[in-house]
Each structure stands twice: as C-alpha cells, then as structure tokens.
Design a protein around this motif. Structure first.
Motif, mmCIF file in Angstrom:
data_model
loop_
_atom_site.group_PDB
_atom_site.id
_atom_site.type_symbol
_atom_site.label_atom_id
_atom_site.label_comp_id
_atom_site.label_asym_id
_atom_site.label_seq_id
_atom_site.Cartn_x
_atom_site.Cartn_y
_atom_site.Cartn_z
ATOM 1 N N LEU A 186 -74.597 30.566 25.972
ATOM 2 C CA LEU A 186 -75.750 29.669 25.873
ATOM 3 C C LEU A 186 -75.426 28.476 24.977
ATOM 4 O O LEU A 186 -75.791 27.329 25.286
ATOM 5 N N LEU A 187 -74.728 28.727 23.878
ATOM 6 C CA LEU A 187 -74.335 27.631 22.985
ATOM 7 C C LEU A 187 -73.384 26.667 23.691
ATOM 8 O O LEU A 187 -73.490 25.439 23.525
ATOM 9 N N ALA A 188 -72.468 27.230 24.489
ATOM 10 C CA ALA A 188 -71.540 26.371 25.223
ATOM 11 C C ALA A 188 -72.279 25.487 26.215
ATOM 12 O O ALA A 188 -71.963 24.286 26.359
ATOM 13 N N ARG A 189 -73.265 26.033 26.860
ATOM 14 C CA ARG A 189 -74.030 25.252 27.838
ATOM 15 C C ARG A 189 -74.882 24.172 27.159
ATOM 16 O O ARG A 189 -75.260 23.202 27.792
ATOM 17 N N LEU A 190 -75.134 24.367 25.869
ATOM 18 C CA LEU A 190 -75.872 23.358 25.104
ATOM 19 C C LEU A 190 -74.932 22.378 24.389
ATOM 20 O O LEU A 190 -75.376 21.509 23.654
ATOM 21 N N GLY A 191 -73.622 22.548 24.613
ATOM 22 C CA GLY A 191 -72.651 21.648 24.013
ATOM 23 C C GLY A 191 -72.305 21.947 22.572
ATOM 24 O O GLY A 191 -71.655 21.134 21.903
ATOM 25 N N ARG A 192 -72.669 23.090 22.056
ATOM 26 C CA ARG A 192 -72.398 23.471 20.672
ATOM 27 C C ARG A 192 -71.106 24.298 20.636
ATOM 28 O O ARG A 192 -71.092 25.502 20.419
ATOM 29 N N ASP A 193 -69.976 23.592 20.854
ATOM 30 C CA ASP A 193 -68.708 24.242 21.143
ATOM 31 C C ASP A 193 -68.191 25.135 20.011
ATOM 32 O O ASP A 193 -67.756 26.274 20.254
ATOM 33 N N GLU A 194 -68.179 24.641 18.803
ATOM 34 C CA GLU A 194 -67.612 25.419 17.707
ATOM 35 C C GLU A 194 -68.390 26.709 17.473
ATOM 36 O O GLU A 194 -67.805 27.780 17.235
ATOM 37 N N GLU A 195 -69.708 26.622 17.524
ATOM 38 C CA GLU A 195 -70.524 27.827 17.378
ATOM 39 C C GLU A 195 -70.247 28.808 18.508
ATOM 40 O O GLU A 195 -70.205 30.032 18.302
ATOM 41 N N ALA A 196 -70.045 28.267 19.708
ATOM 42 C CA ALA A 196 -69.770 29.120 20.867
ATOM 43 C C ALA A 196 -68.460 29.875 20.679
ATOM 44 O O ALA A 196 -68.373 31.090 20.951
ATOM 45 N N ARG A 197 -67.405 29.183 20.219
ATOM 46 C CA ARG A 197 -66.115 29.835 20.005
ATOM 47 C C ARG A 197 -66.243 30.992 19.010
ATOM 48 O O ARG A 197 -65.659 32.070 19.184
ATOM 49 N N ALA A 198 -67.002 30.758 17.943
ATOM 50 C CA ALA A 198 -67.190 31.812 16.937
ATOM 51 C C ALA A 198 -67.879 33.034 17.534
ATOM 52 O O ALA A 198 -67.539 34.185 17.204
ATOM 53 N N GLU A 199 -68.836 32.803 18.419
ATOM 54 C CA GLU A 199 -69.547 33.923 19.053
ATOM 55 C C GLU A 199 -68.625 34.705 19.980
ATOM 56 O O GLU A 199 -68.657 35.945 20.016
ATOM 57 N N PHE A 200 -67.786 34.001 20.752
ATOM 58 C CA PHE A 200 -66.859 34.694 21.653
ATOM 59 C C PHE A 200 -65.851 35.515 20.848
ATOM 60 O O PHE A 200 -65.496 36.636 21.239
ATOM 61 N N ALA A 201 -65.391 34.975 19.718
ATOM 62 C CA ALA A 201 -64.470 35.723 18.861
ATOM 63 C C ALA A 201 -65.145 36.972 18.295
ATOM 64 O O ALA A 201 -64.540 38.050 18.226
ATOM 65 N N ARG A 202 -66.407 36.837 17.895
ATOM 66 C CA ARG A 202 -67.151 37.990 17.369
ATOM 67 C C ARG A 202 -67.326 39.051 18.460
ATOM 68 O O ARG A 202 -67.163 40.253 18.207
ATOM 69 N N ALA A 203 -67.616 38.619 19.667
ATOM 70 C CA ALA A 203 -67.772 39.562 20.775
ATOM 71 C C ALA A 203 -66.461 40.285 21.063
ATOM 72 O O ALA A 203 -66.448 41.496 21.331
ATOM 73 N N ALA A 204 -65.340 39.556 21.002
ATOM 74 C CA ALA A 204 -64.032 40.170 21.238
ATOM 75 C C ALA A 204 -63.734 41.236 20.191
ATOM 76 O O ALA A 204 -63.135 42.285 20.491
#
Length: 447
Positions: free
Chosen positions: A394-412
């Motif tokens: 959702l963050l990626a779709r809103l253009g909030r790239d850095e926050e999105a990367r952190a979330e994907f890393a947390r999920a991993a």
C-alpha cells in the motif's frame, strides 16, 4: 470369500503398491466398521493396521483379492472378534453390547458381506468426528485425521509437516489414548452438538489444505500432496454429509484455490501473486466443479434454512476471482462486501486485513492503509508477516518508497518460508514502484 485372482501372480512390489493404494482409500472404512464393534477408536485403528500387515504377508502368496477393501475389513473384523473372545466370555459380551449380528457378518459370503456394510458411510462420518474431537489438540486432530481417515503413514505425515516420525507417532498415540479415556464413541453428533463438532472437522481439513497451499516453512511455497489430500477429505465429507452447506462451501473454496496451482509458481520457482498470474493456466475444469459445489452450498441456506457460514462466504469471495477472466474484471466492491459479512460473522484481524486489500482496489490504497494502520496499532498481528507485506504494498502504491522497503524487509524477517522470504527480500531491495499484485492475506485465497 474368494481371495485369488485369475491373473498371473503379482510380484511383491506390485502387491505393496496395490495394497498402499487400497489402504489410502479404504483405511477409514475398515477402521470405522471395526470401531463400531470394539467401541475404541485406538484399538480399531490398531486392528485395521494388523489386517494391513496380514495382507502384506498373504497377498504375495495367495494373490490380490477381487475386492481388496472388503478383504481388509473382514480380516480386521475377525481379529476384533478373536480379541473379544479371548478377553471376555463371548456370550456375556454379546448380551452386554448386543453385537451378535456384528460378529456373524465377519464370516458371511462376499455378497452378504457387502449388503451388511450399508451403514459404513455413517460409521466413517462418525470416525471423522471422533478423529477431530475437541478434546484433542489441533496438531493431534490433524495427525489422527490424516492417519485414520486419509490412510497416510506416520512417515508420510511427518514428511508433510517437516517433523519427526517419533513426534507424529507420539501425537497419534496420545490422541488415541485421550479418545479411549474420554469414552469417545463412533457416532455423528446431533442437535446442538453438531455445529461446533462439524466446525472442528472442517477446521482440521482446512488446516491441512492451507499448509499445502502456502507452507509455513521449508523451501517450497506450496505442497500439492497436502492440497490433494485435503480436497479428497472434503469430497468424502460432501458425500457423507450432503445437507451441510459449510461442507460444500469448504470444498468449493479449496478447489478454487487449488485450481490456480500451475499459475502460482514462476519459472524459477518464485511465487506469482494473484493479479500477476496467467489465468489461462488455471484449471478451469476444477473451477467449474468448485462453482457447482458452491451452488449446492448456496441452495442449502436462505430464509428458514440458516445463514451462510464462514467457508461458504470465503468460497463466494474466491468465486469472484474465479469468474473474472482478467484481473481488471474482478468485482472488488462485491469482495469488500463479502469480507464485511465474514467479519461480522467471525470477527478477526486477518479477515479485516483481507478486507483492507480488497478495499485498496475498490476505493484506493489510502482508505485501505487507514484500516491496516489501525491493525498495526491494535498489535494483534504483530508476528504475522502478511501485515507488513500488505502495508508495504500500500505504501508503494502511494509512492512512499522508503517506508515500503522497510515493511517488506520486516515481512521477510517474519516468514519462515524460504520462497516467500526471497520474494519479499527482492521487493525490499529493488526500486519500489506501485505494484497492484498484492493478494488477500490470511489463508491467502488470492495468491
């Protein structure tokens, strides 16, 4: 009973392969019939196993019987009768439990024997309810169901759930002891007892399916053997309980999800999410069969007949995807509404996370992120890897790239499945762009 065939004598390997196939199909029937005689689920399963061992010894010498399942049942029954005769005075036992007819059947000719088994389906259904008894832990119910209803060996169950044979054997042994100590009988509950007991049965079958659909650990993202076994159990239940809408609903749900198997794995074994899948690779014959099961389920609910249950509603959601031949044709508004009904019926943060994903496609990622952030604040899904995965998308779709990367890393970090971890790490490392492929979470019906 005629035990020889007119065919050439099979090899020992041929006999074993045939016997294993027959056992997989007939184990539940054999155990259920014997359990009605001895009134002990654990003992019945042991006697059925004894018949299996006797077949391994006798069939290579005498040939494969014309009706292998009936042979196994008759042999197990005779062993049960011999045990009763050894342990107690036969006449007293017969007077006590009223099983004279049960004992007589074991020595009947083949035609009479088949006629005497008209109630086997009821016995098998009773065995299913016993194996999934609420007195057992969820893990014990799964192991016992796969062993007694699915006909899987201890080794097969251990391999399926990435645990040791000793652990599985211990769970099965404890489960049978618990059922014996609690006096659990082979019968189908009725009245007010039916609904909660049926829910326990369906939960076990769906747990088996979900472990195959999206493995919690290991290298493989999916396990086709477990999905197939769960669907087979679902079909058995649909035949044994044809008037129960949730049974048909669960079968429809599993078949729709399984229909996507070929499209869910990429060339290199990587997961392919729902909206990125090649739908021509879906199993449309299985989809159509599932939609038929869903129609049967829907025909059993309505005014005066009760409301749709959770499996039926989840199947209706899955059907929205199945009926859309392209991702763009998906009726996301209907899916949001169905998740709303499911959440009202069975409140759950996982259901709410699913609804948020659907909402993101129906109304946009902004409103969906508000729902997800409330779930984060509540803390109920703190260790659930799909929460940061969905939030990252959702963050990626809103253009909030850095926050999105952190979330994907947390999920991993949270997932134990190697294939899923690799996908999330790629998304955490790659330049993030709006990606509309995130699928509904929970049991991952959208992946």
């Amino acid at each position: 009973m005629t035990s020889r065939t007119s065919q050439p004598m099979p090899s020992a390997d041929d006999v074993r392969r045939t016997l294993e196939a027959v056992w997989r199909m007939e184990a539940a029937k054999v155990t259920a019939v014997v359990a009605r005689l001895v009134h002990d689920v654990g003992l019945a399963e042991d006697l059925a196993q004894d018949a299996f061992v006797q077949a391994l010894e006798q069939w290579p010498r005498d040939g494969i019987p014309r009706t292998p399942g009936a042979w196994l049942t008759a042999t197990a029954r005779r062993r049960a009768i011999d045990r009763i005769r050894r342990e107690v005075n036969l006449a007293g036992k017969l007077q006590q439990v009223g099983h004279a007819e049960e004992l007589r059947v074991a020595d009947l000719a083949q035609g009479e024997f088949d006629a005497a088994l008209e109630d086997v389906d009821d016995d098998v259904l009773g065995l299913v309810f016993a194996a999934c008894h609420p007195a057992l832990t969820a893990q014990a119910r799964i192991c016992l169901t796969l062993r007694m209803i699915g006909g899987l060996s201890t080794r097969e169950i251990a391999r399926a759930f990435l645990t040791s044979e000793a652990t599985v054997a211990q769970r099965i042994s404890r489960a049978k002891k618990t059922l014996s100590q609690d006096g659990v009988t082979i019968e189908v509950p009725s009245g007010a007892e039916l609904a909660p007991r049926l829910a326990s049965v369906l939960e076990v079958v769906y747990l088996v399916f979900n472990e195959g659909y999206a493995a919690t650990s290991g290298r493989d993202w999916l396990r086709g053997d477990l999905m197939e076994e769960a669907i087979r159990l679902g079909r058995v239940l649909s035949a044994l309980a044809p008037r129960e809408p949730e049974v048909h609903g669960l079968l429809a749900l599993m078949e729709i999800q399984a229909s996507r198997t070929r499209a869910r794995i990429g060339r290199d074994g990587e997961p392919v999410l729902l909206l990125d899948q090649d739908r021509t690779r879906w199993d449309w014959a299985l989809v159509n069969h599932a939609l038929g099961a869903l129609e049967r389920a829907m025909s059993l609910v309505g005014p005066g007949r009760g409301e749709a249950g959770p499996y039926l509603l989840q199947a209706a959601i899955a059907a929205c995807h199945a009926r859309a031949r392209t991702a763009e044709a998906t009726d996301w508004a209907l899916i949001v509404a169905l998740y709303g009904r499911l959440g009202a019926l069975r409140p759950s943060p996982v259901v709410e996370l699913n609804r948020a994903v659907a909402l993101s496609f129906a109304e946009g990622p902004g409103p969906a992120l508000e729902v997800v952030d409330r779930l984060v604040e509540a803390g109920a899904l703190a260790d659930y890897h799909l929460l940061p995965s969905v939030r990252g998308d959702l963050l990626a779709r809103l253009g909030r790239d850095e926050e999105a990367r952190a979330e994907f890393a947390r999920a991993a970090d949270l997932t134990q499945n190697e294939a899923e971890k690799a996908l999330l790490l790629r998304r955490a490392a790659a330049p993030v762009t709006p990606d509309p492929t995130t699928a509904p979470a929970g049991s991952r019906p959208g992946s």
